[in-house]
Design an enzyme around this catalytic site. Structure first.
Site, mmCIF file in Angstrom:
data_model
loop_
_atom_site.group_PDB
_atom_site.id
_atom_site.type_symbol
_atom_site.label_atom_id
_atom_site.label_comp_id
_atom_site.label_asym_id
_atom_site.label_seq_id
_atom_site.Cartn_x
_atom_site.Cartn_y
_atom_site.Cartn_z
ATOM 1 N N THR A 1 1.554 -11.131 7.021
ATOM 2 C CA THR A 1 0.604 -10.326 7.792
ATOM 3 C C THR A 1 -0.201 -11.226 8.724
ATOM 4 O OG1 THR A 1 0.420 -8.660 6.093
ATOM 5 C CG2 THR A 1 -1.528 -8.981 7.443
ATOM 6 N N VAL B 1 2.459 2.233 2.228
ATOM 7 C CA VAL B 1 1.366 1.730 3.058
ATOM 8 C C VAL B 1 0.534 0.778 2.212
ATOM 9 C CG1 VAL B 1 -0.736 2.378 4.292
ATOM 10 C CG2 VAL B 1 1.320 3.783 4.524
ATOM 11 N N GLY B 2 0.245 -0.389 2.755
ATOM 12 C CA GLY B 2 -0.547 -1.376 2.015
ATOM 13 C C GLY B 2 -2.004 -1.363 2.445
HETATM 14 N N1 ASP Z 1 -1.055 -7.169 2.773
HETATM 15 C C1 ASP Z 1 0.201 -6.812 3.360
HETATM 16 C C2 ASP Z 1 0.703 -5.544 2.699
HETATM 17 O O1 ASP Z 1 0.566 -5.405 1.512
HETATM 18 C C3 ASP Z 1 1.248 -7.863 3.241
HETATM 19 C C4 ASP Z 1 0.853 -9.274 3.599
HETATM 20 O O2 ASP Z 1 -0.326 -9.567 3.745
HETATM 21 O O3 ASP Z 1 1.733 -10.138 3.786
HETATM 22 O O4 ASP Z 1 1.290 -4.727 3.381
#
Ligand code: ASP
Length: 297
Positions: A167, A196-197
């Site tokens: 991310t 969805v994160g």
């Molecule tokens: N936080 C992001 C998600 O869970 C992934 C990441 O930070 O690499 O979608």
């Protein structure tokens, strides 16, 4: 791990994800983040707003294809790249996000349009795509030709189910004391279609108010359940923790939830905190009193 810097009257910090693998070469992403941090510092020096600078920074990270966001997005289990992003304007306490949207070149640009051009905070899926199209935002032409494997990732890792990887995010303080934050991702590898994160959720992946701006990366489910970026600001506001202690405290909660990752934060006094409990954090920062740097481990 944590680092703190006194950046002075304006400040920028970037992250490119908390999933770097020891032994791999991240010279290309470090050079890219250093150039971007330097450019952001110059823009802040020239009086640009923190909001414009974080959008510009995240759009640059998305377009590069070097990270698991935008052009470097990894497909979900059904073979589609689904993108999430959000942005928040601290002094006005406005935020916007898009979730599970396909083939958008810059999800963070769409998040800003949601913030400024709708009565809503979050649009998802086909509705978000329709809105972005109506706003005239660019979509990728041919997905197979557009998306590239990010730096430091083996193509087969992009289907693994247990790692978060790459991310991107930015937090900034401008000369007028305004704070802003933005975050963008293609999510965790091997995610289910529609998953969805934390990244597009104001409060979880992204937060900015009058005192603190923060952007998170890592296992999104754990960051959502820990309260993520807003928890950092709340620790500062209510518990009077200093910024680095607040970041470490939130990450300890993430760890207790069996998650890992990192957070970048800046406060209205120009203090930057960069914290992670993963193997590394692709990160860069600069400010009025801080020479630009970029590091991975
Ligand atoms: N936080 C992001 C998600 O869970 C992934 C990441 O930070 O690499 O979608």
């Amino acid at each position: 791990m944590g680092e703190t810097f006194e950046a002075g009257g304006y400040a920028i910090a970037l992250h490119g994800g908390a999933g770097p693998r020891p032994g791999r070469d991240y010279a290309e992403t470090e050079a890219h983040m250093l150039a971007l941090a330097t450019m952001c510092r110059d823009r802040l020096d020239a009086g640009e707003s923190a909001l414009d600078v974080v959008e510009h920074a995240v759009a640059g990270l998305e377009a590069s294809g070097l990270y698991v966001a935008g052009r470097g997005g990894a497909p979900n289990r059904s073979g589609f790249v689904e993108l999430d992003a959000s942005i928040m304007d601290g002094p006005k306490r406005r935020g916007g996000g898009v979730a599970a949207v396909r083939d958008l070149v810059s999800p963070v640009a769409a998040a800003r349009r949601v913030m400024e051009g709708t009565p809503h905070v979050l649009l998802a899926g086909e509705g978000a795509a329709k809105f972005a199209r109506a706003e005239g935002l660019p979509f990728v032409g041919e997905p197979q030709a557009y998306y590239r494997t990010p730096v430091g990732v083996d193509p087969e890792e992009m289907t693994a189910t247990d790692i978060a990887h790459g991310t991107v995010g930015a937090v900034a303080l401008d000369r007028e004391g305004r704070l802003a934050a933005a975050t963008s991702t293609a999510g965790v590898f091997g995610k289910m279609e529609g998953r969805v994160g934390d990244t597009p959720l104001i409060g979880a992946g992204t937060w900015a108010d009058a005192d603190v701006a923060a952007s998170c990366t890592g296992i999104g489910e754990a960051f959502i359940l820990a309260g993520g970026a807003q928890d950092v600001a709340s620790r500062v506001r209510y518990a009077k923790e200093d910024l680095s202690a607040a970041c470490a405290g939130m990450l300890a909660d993430v760890a207790a939830l069996k998650g890992d990752g990192g957070v970048i934060a800046v406060d209205a006094g120009g203090r930057i905190a960069l914290s992670w409990n993963s193997r590394g954090l692709k990160r860069a920062a600069a400010g009025a009193a801080l020479e630009p740097f970029a590091l991975t481990f």
